[in-house]
Design an enzyme around this catalytic site. Structure first.
Site, PDB file in Angstrom:
ATOM      1  N   ASP A  75       0.824  -1.208   0.000  1.00 14.32           N
ATOM      2  CA  ASP A  75       0.000   0.000   0.000  1.00 14.32           C
ATOM      3  C   ASP A  75       0.862   1.263   0.000  1.00 14.32           C
ATOM      4  O   ASP A  75       0.502   2.277  -0.602  1.00 14.32           O
ATOM      5  CB  ASP A  75      -0.896   0.040   1.243  1.00 14.32           C
ATOM      6  CG  ASP A  75      -1.707  -1.218   1.452  1.00 14.32           C
ATOM      7  OD1 ASP A  75      -1.374  -2.261   0.875  1.00 14.32           O
ATOM      8  OD2 ASP A  75      -2.672  -1.165   2.232  1.00 14.32           O
TER       9      ASP A  75
ATOM     10  N   GLU B 174      -7.463  -9.909  -4.776  1.00 10.77           N
ATOM     11  CA  GLU B 174      -7.209 -11.088  -3.940  1.00 10.77           C
ATOM     12  C   GLU B 174      -8.392 -12.059  -3.920  1.00 10.77           C
ATOM     13  O   GLU B 174      -8.336 -13.070  -3.226  1.00 10.77           O
ATOM     14  CB  GLU B 174      -6.831 -10.646  -2.530  1.00 10.77           C
ATOM     15  CG  GLU B 174      -5.486  -9.935  -2.494  1.00 10.77           C
ATOM     16  CD  GLU B 174      -5.201  -9.263  -1.170  1.00 10.77           C
ATOM     17  OE1 GLU B 174      -4.040  -8.896  -0.940  1.00 10.77           O
ATOM     18  OE2 GLU B 174      -6.140  -9.078  -0.369  1.00 10.77           O
TER      19      GLU B 174
ATOM     20  N   LYS C   1     -12.235  -7.751  -6.090  1.00 10.46           N
ATOM     21  CA  LYS C   1     -12.112  -7.077  -4.798  1.00 10.46           C
ATOM     22  C   LYS C   1     -11.706  -5.619  -4.975  1.00 10.46           C
ATOM     23  O   LYS C   1     -12.215  -4.732  -4.296  1.00 10.46           O
ATOM     24  CB  LYS C   1     -11.085  -7.818  -3.934  1.00 10.46           C
ATOM     25  CG  LYS C   1     -10.885  -7.220  -2.546  1.00 10.46           C
ATOM     26  CD  LYS C   1      -9.830  -7.992  -1.779  1.00 10.46           C
ATOM     27  CE  LYS C   1      -9.616  -7.402  -0.384  1.00 10.46           C
ATOM     28  NZ  LYS C   1      -8.531  -8.082   0.354  1.00 10.46           N
TER      29      LYS C   1
END
Length: 756
Positions: free
Chosen positions: A359, A487, A592
């Site tokens: 991230d 994911e 996702k």
């Protein structure tokens, strides 16, 4: 979606308290100063359901990875943040009975996070028969003295009779983590001193079987109050307590300040040095008045906001959202310590273990480049460089050359316990390479990329060159057995995002190798044969594509699914990760977070408008946005395509993700790295900011719901103010040398005298 706080531009505030929402309130009112942080716990104590949490930057523990089988290369432990010694504990008794909002009758409740000043305020009135007492709390973690925690409680007797008040400032090492495989506590107390007006605890994390470092923390408290000190016996060997008591006449008021200095072995190599530093800092802050400590703290917050505030007129929900994003980002990380990074939950909860994920490079770097000095982002890049040794270990565990940076880490060694994430989600290697490029492109500073960065790039490239395989049947290079950013798809072949990042990294590394000096080139020692192999991979990398749909295919086999939009999911079954089995999710077409669209966002200028449109139109309707990172990049792409309503919809989702608990998962902590999303959506999306050929470009639009918006942006030694009104965009150079920017194809010259 659930909203429990009022909408105000600078405050997260509520006047109601529902025990069912206690954990949600705790998450939302978290505080931090980059060095340490805490959830919005009730310091006086609360016997109902709560997630107590105080966390120290860089202090962690290797939690057991429990599996019934083993694989070569499987991580031996899952690194997790340690719940710190409880140094904010402040029990209060009225007429000998403890104040406890789980049991007491109370009114006039207020819980108020002041984001402008970085202060948490709380108030309520307890009523017990004829006794009525008002309590007010104020708390802050100083950004002027990062080792300092300050609390103040004010008690006012609203009764017609006198009441006895006792306050017991404490430090308690008897704490545990809620999410841990271990049953025992994590802290061994080395020393505890309980004085008349002070107390201290020095504790060390318990030994572990994995050889990772143990950490020592020291906490010393001092008290300022007009109450009388009373003797108290130390309750146990893990806790120190001081006590202050007095009788309050009707309408009388008393105050108590608790100041705590927190130090750790990250900065001191012996217990003696740590203890001495703790005492010295405690003596130092004891000389300052409360208002002086508070003013020093709020002044720095003022400086931060002056550089980074985003002002939105006409929509308080949007305004509160973006400020909450920036406040929590700054509370987590402001670049003071290159040993630290930005965990997905920051200092707000235990989930994700407080570790570093991809991230940072993918989502945090673009924001910190725009709102802080370049040194802040450079520290994030140095964090990875300093952990190269661990990245070598990770690659070697898989029998591969070069460096594989970890998906989850504290020290460079992979410590995530899910195989499909740990060693299949290898795109993070490319994200780290892209962050180096992003920093260099934005700042114009090549000192990192041509030295430390060149080393990182070459080691990543060695990994990619070994991880690909050549398909003789297709005469192309491929990458099998991976997980992309989505994911909800595991162990797939030829994830487009992973493949294009591998290709791009090799190409970029070859470009940089052509620019480094002779000494650096000699140290890197990349042979002509290696370069030729890397170029061959670049030239013949397989990138899945469907010509009929004109889309990049997320991975081999994706189009063989029963592809139908998210709107087909029955009511009441979202979020699907809380309602469906994992098997059902894996078989579904639902995404996702951005995967192909993540890559298009990264390289947004490399694709035609038609390519961006066809891919967005295909993938966005399949995306459930159940990753907190998802809405922001979709908002940018929607804005780029002039889907302005969709861009605003997704901005609101990213900016208010936690404020409105969109994914029903804020109770265990905020989504800190996703707090970058509001800024990304406004600046890259609504304002259309890009960096092309060393020049800033803008293509702004004004959302219909807003009257105007403005933001400030740091760029190559300048501070620029961008404001967008109904009559169009306006630009102002606040400081720095004159600058030429591009606005929707027109050149605009900025100087400190020019306003447009």
């Amino acid at each position: 979606m659930k909203r429990i706080f009022e909408v105000q531009p600078w405050n997260v505030i509520t006047h109601t308290f529902d025990p069912q929402d206690k954990r949600l309130q705790e998450s939302m009112t978290s505080l931090g100063n980059g060095y340490m942080g805490m959830r919005g716990d009730f310091e006086e104590g609360y016997s109902g359901d709560s997630l107590q949490g105080i966390y120290l930057g860089g202090v962690w523990y290797p939690d057991k990875t429990r599996v019934g089988w083993w694989k070569n290369g499987y991580p031996k432990y899952f690194g997790k943040v340690v719940n710190a010694v409880n140094f904010i504990k402040l029990p209060i008794e009225i007429n000998g009975q403890a104040v406890d909002l789980a049991k007491d009758t109370f009114s006039d409740f207020t819980l108020d996070l002041d984001m402008q000043k970085g202060i948490l305020n709380r108030a309520f009135t307890v009523t017990r028969g004829d006794v009525k007492v008002a309590l007010t709390f104020q708390r802050f973690l100083s950004v002027a003295q990062q080792e300092l925690s300050v609390q103040k409680v004010t008690v006012k007797n609203l009764s017609d009779v006198s009441v006895d008040v006792t306050i017991k400032p404490s430090i308690d090492a008897d704490v545990k983590n809620e999410e841990a495989n271990y049953d025992e506590r994590f802290w061994d107390v080395l020393a505890a001193e309980q004085g008349q007006d002070s107390g201290s605890v020095v504790a060390k994390t318990t030994p572990n079987p994995f050889g990772t470092p143990q950490f020592t923390s020291g906490m010393e408290m001092r008290t300022v109050t007009d109450l009388k000190n009373v003797a108290v016996t130390q309750p146990n060997d893990k806790e120190v307590v001081t006590a202050y008591a007095g009788s309050l006449a009707p309408q009388a008021t008393t105050e108590l300040e608790k100041r705590v200095i927190v130090v750790t072995s990250r900065d001191y190599d012996t217990q003696d040095k740590l203890t001495s530093a703790m005492h010295e800092l405690s003596d130092k802050v004891a000389k300052s008045a409360y208002e002086d400590l508070l003013n020093a703290h709020t002044a720095i917050w003022g400086q931060r906001w002056a550089k980074s505030d985003v002002v939105i007129n006409g929509d308080d929900e949007s305004q509160q959202g973006i400020r909450f994003n920036l406040f929590q980002l700054f509370s987590t990380y402001y670049g003071e310590d290159s040993r630290l990074n930005i965990g997905p939950k920051g200092f707000t909860g235990e989930k994700y273990g407080g570790a570093t994920y991809w991230d940072t490079e993918a989502f945090a770097v673009p924001v910190y480049l725009g709102i802080t000095d370049p040194e802040v982002t450079r520290n994030l890049l140095m964090y990875r460089y300093k952990q190269l040794d661990g990245a070598y270990v990770n690659a070697k565990e898989q029998g591969l050359d070069g460096a594989l940076f970890p998906m989850v880490t504290f020290d460079g060694i992979e410590c995530h316990n899910e195989w499909e994430i740990t060693f299949e989600e290898i795109h993070r290697n490319g994200d780290i390479a892209f962050a180096i490029y992003n920093y260099t492109r934005y700042t114009g500073d090549t000192s990192y990329v041509l030295h430390e960065g060149a080393k990182v790039l070459t080691e990543i490239s060695k990994f990619w060159a070994d991880r690909v395989h050549f398909s003789k049947r297709n005469n192309q290079y491929m990458i099998h057995g991976v997980t992309g950013p989505d994911e909800y798809e595991n162990n797939v072949d030829n994830n487009w995002y992973t493949n294009i990042l591998a290709q791009w990294t090799l190409k970029y590394t070859l470009e940089i190798l052509g620019q480094v000096d002779k000494d650096t080139a000699k140290k890197l020692n990349i042979s002509a044969d290696q370069k030729a192999k890397w170029q061959d991979i670049v030239d013949r990398m397989y990138l899945p594509y469907d010509k009929d749909l004109n889309i990049f295919v997320q991975h081999d086999g994706f189009l063989d699914k029963d592809v139908e939009p998210v709107s087909a999911i029955p009511d009441g079954q979202r979020p699907i990760n809380q309602n469906w089995s994992w098997d059902k999710i894996l078989r579904s077409p639902y995404i996702k977070q951005g995967d192909v669209l993540q890559g298009i966002w990264d390289f947004i200028d490399d694709f035609t408008p038609e390519q961006k449109k066809s891919n967005f139109d295909f993938y966005e309707p399949l995306t459930v946005h159940e990753s907190s990172l998802s809405p922001a990049i979709h908002s940018v792409l929607a804005a780029d395509l002039h889907y302005e309503d969709k861009a605003v919809e997704l901005y609101n989702r990213t900016a208010r993700l936690d404020l409105d608990n969109y994914n029903n998962d804020t109770v265990d902590g905020l989504h800190i790295t996703a707090m970058t999303g509001g800024w990304i959506a406004v600046v890259q999306g609504f304002a259309g900011m890009r960096v092309r050929d060393n020049e800033l470009h803008f293509a702004p639009f004004l959302p219909k719901q807003w009257k105007s918006y403005s933001f400030r942006q740091v760029f190559r030694g300048r501070l620029i103010e961008v404001s967008v009104h109904a009559d169009g965009p306006h630009f102002k150079l606040i400081s720095g040398e004159p600058l030429t920017i591009d606005v929707a194809g027109e050149k605009v010259n900025l100087s400190t005298e020019v306003t447009e």
